[in-house]
Design a protein around this motif. Structure first.
Motif, PDB file in Angstrom:
ATOM      1  N   ILE A 127       0.844  -1.201   0.000  1.00 32.53           N
ATOM      2  CA  ILE A 127       0.000   0.000   0.000  1.00 32.53           C
ATOM      3  C   ILE A 127       0.874   1.245   0.000  1.00 32.53           C
ATOM      4  O   ILE A 127       0.614   2.210  -0.725  1.00 32.53           O
ATOM      5  N   LEU A 128       1.933   1.236   0.819  1.00 26.28           N
ATOM      6  CA  LEU A 128       2.842   2.378   0.884  1.00 26.28           C
ATOM      7  C   LEU A 128       3.520   2.620  -0.466  1.00 26.28           C
ATOM      8  O   LEU A 128       3.615   3.761  -0.929  1.00 26.28           O
ATOM      9  N   THR A 129       3.965   1.564  -1.116  1.00 30.75           N
ATOM     10  CA  THR A 129       4.626   1.692  -2.413  1.00 30.75           C
ATOM     11  C   THR A 129       3.666   2.272  -3.453  1.00 30.75           C
ATOM     12  O   THR A 129       4.039   3.175  -4.214  1.00 30.75           O
ATOM     13  N   LYS A 130       2.434   1.769  -3.486  1.00 32.00           N
ATOM     14  CA  LYS A 130       1.440   2.294  -4.429  1.00 32.00           C
ATOM     15  C   LYS A 130       1.134   3.753  -4.134  1.00 32.00           C
ATOM     16  O   LYS A 130       0.995   4.570  -5.043  1.00 32.00           O
ATOM     17  N   SER A 131       1.036   4.087  -2.863  1.00 37.52           N
ATOM     18  CA  SER A 131       0.729   5.462  -2.478  1.00 37.52           C
ATOM     19  C   SER A 131       1.843   6.410  -2.897  1.00 37.52           C
ATOM     20  O   SER A 131       1.581   7.522  -3.352  1.00 37.52           O
ATOM     21  N   LYS A 132       3.092   5.980  -2.764  1.00 39.34           N
ATOM     22  CA  LYS A 132       4.214   6.822  -3.177  1.00 39.34           C
ATOM     23  C   LYS A 132       4.190   7.054  -4.675  1.00 39.34           C
ATOM     24  O   LYS A 132       4.479   8.154  -5.147  1.00 39.34           O
ATOM     25  N   GLY A 133       3.830   6.027  -5.434  1.00 39.60           N
ATOM     26  CA  GLY A 133       3.711   6.187  -6.882  1.00 39.60           C
ATOM     27  C   GLY A 133       2.604   7.161  -7.254  1.00 39.60           C
ATOM     28  O   GLY A 133       2.773   8.021  -8.123  1.00 39.60           O
ATOM     29  N   GLN A 134       1.481   7.042  -6.584  1.00 37.49           N
ATOM     30  CA  GLN A 134       0.364   7.952  -6.840  1.00 37.49           C
ATOM     31  C   GLN A 134       0.728   9.378  -6.434  1.00 37.49           C
ATOM     32  O   GLN A 134       0.327  10.332  -7.097  1.00 37.49           O
ATOM     33  N   LEU A 135       1.494   9.512  -5.365  1.00 32.85           N
ATOM     34  CA  LEU A 135       1.920  10.838  -4.927  1.00 32.85           C
ATOM     35  C   LEU A 135       2.777  11.504  -5.992  1.00 32.85           C
ATOM     36  O   LEU A 135       2.620  12.696  -6.280  1.00 32.85           O
TER      37      LEU A 135
END
Length: 87
Positions: A43-51
């Motif tokens: 989830i953290l990795t996906k969130s960083k990409g979306q950020l």
């Protein structure tokens, strides 16, 4: 003088404790197994990409707004002969 007239006995507040939610079936335990850690890391990795994507979008929109402000200022300064309302 202020301190003398407004002094009160100070006591540290009690430590906070976990209060389970009656709606979400919480308990005081914390999941620390590898599956849970992996799930949260994903989830953290996906969130960083979306950020990163959102920051690029913000930069593009900021550039558009700045360009519109420049056009408006040029119109008001008389450098651009277009109608401000139509632009």
């Amino acid at each position: 003088m202020f301190v003398r007239h407004n002094a009160s006995n100070w006591q540290d507040p009690p430590d906070f404790t976990f209060e389970p939610s009656p709606v979400w079936l919480d308990d005081g335990s914390m999941a620390v197994d590898e599956i849970s850690k992996t799930f949260l890391r994903n989830i953290l990795t996906k969130s960083k990409g979306q950020l990163g994507e959102l920051r690029r979008d913000i930069d593009a929109k900021r550039w558009e707004v700045e360009a519109a402000k420049r056009v408006r200022q040029n119109i008001r300064d008389g450098k651009d002969k277009r109608d401000e309302v139509e632009v």
